[in-house]
Design an enzyme around this catalytic site. Sequence first.
Site, mmCIF file in Angstrom:
data_model
loop_
_atom_site.group_PDB
_atom_site.id
_atom_site.type_symbol
_atom_site.label_atom_id
_atom_site.label_comp_id
_atom_site.label_asym_id
_atom_site.label_seq_id
_atom_site.Cartn_x
_atom_site.Cartn_y
_atom_site.Cartn_z
ATOM 1 N N GLU A 16 -2.975 2.600 -5.547
ATOM 2 C CA GLU A 16 -2.026 1.555 -5.935
ATOM 3 C C GLU A 16 -2.122 0.474 -4.871
ATOM 4 O O GLU A 16 -1.652 0.679 -3.745
ATOM 5 C CB GLU A 16 -0.593 2.105 -5.946
ATOM 6 N N GLY B 138 -1.012 0.899 -0.818
ATOM 7 C CA GLY B 138 -1.105 0.002 0.329
ATOM 8 C C GLY B 138 -2.102 -1.097 0.044
ATOM 9 O O GLY B 138 -2.348 -1.457 -1.102
ATOM 10 N N SER B 139 -2.713 -1.613 1.093
ATOM 11 C CA SER B 139 -3.600 -2.770 0.938
ATOM 12 C C SER B 139 -4.989 -2.336 0.441
ATOM 13 O O SER B 139 -5.414 -1.203 0.679
ATOM 14 C CB SER B 139 -3.733 -3.481 2.281
ATOM 15 N N LYS C 276 2.369 10.924 4.304
ATOM 16 C CA LYS C 276 2.275 10.115 5.526
ATOM 17 C C LYS C 276 2.965 8.780 5.232
ATOM 18 O O LYS C 276 2.383 7.873 4.652
ATOM 19 C CB LYS C 276 0.797 9.904 5.877
ATOM 20 N N GLU D 167 -7.845 -3.115 1.598
ATOM 21 C CA GLU D 167 -8.752 -2.826 2.716
ATOM 22 C C GLU D 167 -8.573 -1.372 3.173
ATOM 23 O O GLU D 167 -9.548 -0.639 3.345
ATOM 24 C CB GLU D 167 -8.488 -3.791 3.883
ATOM 25 N N GLU E 255 -3.495 -12.128 -1.129
ATOM 26 C CA GLU E 255 -2.118 -11.643 -1.117
ATOM 27 C C GLU E 255 -1.498 -11.957 0.239
ATOM 28 O O GLU E 255 -1.998 -11.508 1.270
ATOM 29 C CB GLU E 255 -2.114 -10.129 -1.360
ATOM 30 N N CYS F 143 4.232 -5.584 -4.125
ATOM 31 C CA CYS F 143 2.891 -5.677 -4.701
ATOM 32 C C CYS F 143 2.902 -6.475 -5.999
ATOM 33 O O CYS F 143 1.963 -7.183 -6.308
ATOM 34 C CB CYS F 143 2.338 -4.278 -4.929
ATOM 35 N N GLY G 27 -7.138 0.945 1.400
ATOM 36 C CA GLY G 27 -7.475 1.781 0.246
ATOM 37 C C GLY G 27 -8.963 2.081 0.191
ATOM 38 O O GLY G 27 -9.383 3.199 -0.131
HETATM 39 P P1 NAD Z 1 -1.474 -0.841 4.660
HETATM 40 O O1 NAD Z 1 -2.684 -0.609 3.849
HETATM 41 O O2 NAD Z 1 -1.602 -1.517 5.969
HETATM 42 O O3 NAD Z 1 -0.731 0.523 4.981
HETATM 43 C C1 NAD Z 1 -0.343 1.421 3.966
HETATM 44 C C2 NAD Z 1 -0.290 2.807 4.548
HETATM 45 O O4 NAD Z 1 -1.607 3.167 4.955
HETATM 46 C C3 NAD Z 1 0.608 2.964 5.778
HETATM 47 O O5 NAD Z 1 1.239 4.233 5.718
HETATM 48 C C4 NAD Z 1 -0.398 2.937 6.913
HETATM 49 O O6 NAD Z 1 0.040 3.623 8.070
HETATM 50 C C5 NAD Z 1 -1.567 3.659 6.289
HETATM 51 N N1 NAD Z 1 -2.871 3.386 6.917
HETATM 52 C C6 NAD Z 1 -3.229 2.315 7.664
HETATM 53 N N2 NAD Z 1 -4.518 2.457 8.083
HETATM 54 C C7 NAD Z 1 -4.974 3.619 7.570
HETATM 55 C C8 NAD Z 1 -6.224 4.295 7.609
HETATM 56 N N3 NAD Z 1 -7.261 3.825 8.293
HETATM 57 N N4 NAD Z 1 -6.351 5.454 6.935
HETATM 58 C C9 NAD Z 1 -5.304 5.951 6.208
HETATM 59 N N5 NAD Z 1 -4.098 5.368 6.163
HETATM 60 C C10 NAD Z 1 -3.930 4.206 6.826
HETATM 61 O O7 NAD Z 1 -0.467 -1.609 3.718
HETATM 62 P P2 NAD Z 1 0.989 -2.089 4.075
HETATM 63 O O8 NAD Z 1 0.891 -3.318 4.886
HETATM 64 O O9 NAD Z 1 1.803 -0.943 4.597
HETATM 65 O O10 NAD Z 1 1.552 -2.374 2.626
HETATM 66 C C11 NAD Z 1 1.320 -3.569 1.983
HETATM 67 C C12 NAD Z 1 0.262 -3.414 0.914
HETATM 68 O O11 NAD Z 1 0.620 -2.384 0.018
HETATM 69 C C13 NAD Z 1 0.140 -4.649 0.086
HETATM 70 O O12 NAD Z 1 -1.218 -4.928 -0.169
HETATM 71 C C14 NAD Z 1 0.856 -4.255 -1.196
HETATM 72 O O13 NAD Z 1 0.487 -5.012 -2.314
HETATM 73 C C15 NAD Z 1 0.502 -2.830 -1.330
HETATM 74 N N6 NAD Z 1 1.443 -2.120 -2.203
HETATM 75 C C16 NAD Z 1 1.037 -1.750 -3.457
HETATM 76 C C17 NAD Z 1 1.924 -1.112 -4.321
HETATM 77 C C18 NAD Z 1 1.503 -0.719 -5.714
HETATM 78 O O14 NAD Z 1 2.209 0.070 -6.324
HETATM 79 N N7 NAD Z 1 0.404 -1.227 -6.244
HETATM 80 C C19 NAD Z 1 3.212 -0.833 -3.912
HETATM 81 C C20 NAD Z 1 3.596 -1.232 -2.645
HETATM 82 C C21 NAD Z 1 2.687 -1.859 -1.793
#
Ligand code: NAD
Length: 497
Positions: free
Chosen positions: A259, A237-238, A184, A240, A393, A293, A242
């Site tokens: 991650e 992702g974030s 996804k 929250e 962040e 990140c 996660g």
């Molecule tokens: P996000 O958490 O908003 O979204 C990430 C993904 O999750 C997207 O595909 C989104 O559609 C999906 N998502 C959103 N709500 C969801 C839910 N309720 N259930 C399941 N999936 C859902 O994060 P973002 O704004 O896309 O990305 C930025 C974040 O990602 C930052 O916190 C960044 O540090 C982190 N990040 C971490 C790494 C790493 O390797 N540690 C790499 C890249 C980004």
Amino acid sequence: MTVTTPADRFDVGTLLTENTFLIGGRWVPAVEGGTIDVINPATREVLLRVPAGGARDVDAAVDAATTAFPGWRDTSPADRADLLSRWAELCRRHAGELDTLEAMEVGRPRQGGSPIPRTIGYIAGLADKVTGVTLPTHSPDVLGLTLREPYGVCGSIIPWNIPGKLMAADVAPAIAAGNTVVVKPAEDAPLTCLYLAKLAELAGIPPGVINVVVGYGADAGAALPAHPGIRRMSFTGSPETGSRVMAACARNLIPLHLELGGKSPQIVLRDADLAYAVPAIVRSLTFNAGQVCAAGTRLLVDRKIKRDVVAAVCDALAAVRVGPWYEPVDMGPLISARQEQRVLEYLDIGRAEGARVVRGGHKLTGEMFDGGFFVAPTVFDEVEPGMRIAQEEIFGPVLSVLTFDDEDEALSIANGTRYGLVASVWTGSVDRAIRLSRAVQAGQVYVNTMGSTDVIGAPFGGYRHSGFGRTMSADSILDYTQTKTLVLKGIGQGLAG
Ligand code: NAD
């Protein structure tokens, strides 16, 4: 609908078919017909319309991956390795398209190449080297072994900031180990992921092994870890989101790799060589407009050299060229209006907390910027460890400068957030480098450098709220396997029997 981007004439429609994603080897629209316009964040022009998938599309994708699983699991690992190598080779041949496509949807400058072929190629080499062990036994007529077996259908949720490499780093080890996947991608930047899936298809990876459902997080995203057919999840992702994904995995009792975010410290000691440190600090802040990140967004500097370091960083930032990806620039826009709003809010928060803006601190305006989401690279001086701009962040080009008087204070500030993704230590002293790098709580620590791209197979992942699990290393493929212990006991039959 496709458009030709000015100055480059790169038509996304030549790579991808509008309004389709990949389920079971077929490029299809969403069941309920919704769509998402993917835009160029430098201009807001629509690059491609993609389907907005939901729970029913996730159902179909999990069904396809479930059907494909037994055949893929039983494919010789050597053949899986060959198919992954072919995928890597196609990515190498199309590295220019991968680089440009990601630049267009994310808004970053082109890199003149792509890390994706090497990421997949590295994992391809591991596919036929996953082995169990033989175990010691109490008796000579017993044999004890372990087998490494795939889980089944794995779910993978990808963010928008570095979508291609993150998808490759997750999907390649999953399928190398014999799993099938449902990916996804993020709704803001799904094109590179779709194109990667297309290249996998062209490489001969069978239908249903890789499925991609684009959709909003609350729809397709939430449906994926909640699906009872998913046997293992990865989420990038974030924190929250996660946490929500983890709750869904807990309900289904499935393992999860997280991650998450970071607020990474760059610790600059009095004996640091600023000729190395300053360019790296600036690059870390401006690469992908700070939407990384692992961005080193906290500058922890010895009070005695703070004035010089801040002046040097501000001078170097003055030379950073900001603009659309198709111009010769060092930094592009933020990904979306939402992200721009978030960063501008943090600029207000920092000012209200009493930090002092010494560079940037505003949205960029003018003909080149008005169509997109451009914020000036910003330096906040006089930041205190407890301030929100030192703790949270921001995910934008915003650097918070904090000072320390000794190593203990530097460490306490460095370890004083909920995150622990990466950290840099800048010093001319081996003793200090060893002490600090052992004591910093982070998944990767760099001394006199920033980033691990010079190292092959460096495990990447976080401590604390930055997540758990490691990618990009030789061990990461094992995370996509479960261990079966096999006990074979001879029951006294002779050769003739
Ligand atoms: P996000 O958490 O908003 O979204 C990430 C993904 O999750 C997207 O595909 C989104 O559609 C999906 N998502 C959103 N709500 C969801 C839910 N309720 N259930 C399941 N999936 C859902 O994060 P973002 O704004 O896309 O990305 C930025 C974040 O990602 C930052 O916190 C960044 O540090 C982190 N990040 C971490 C790494 C790493 O390797 N540690 C790499 C890249 C980004």
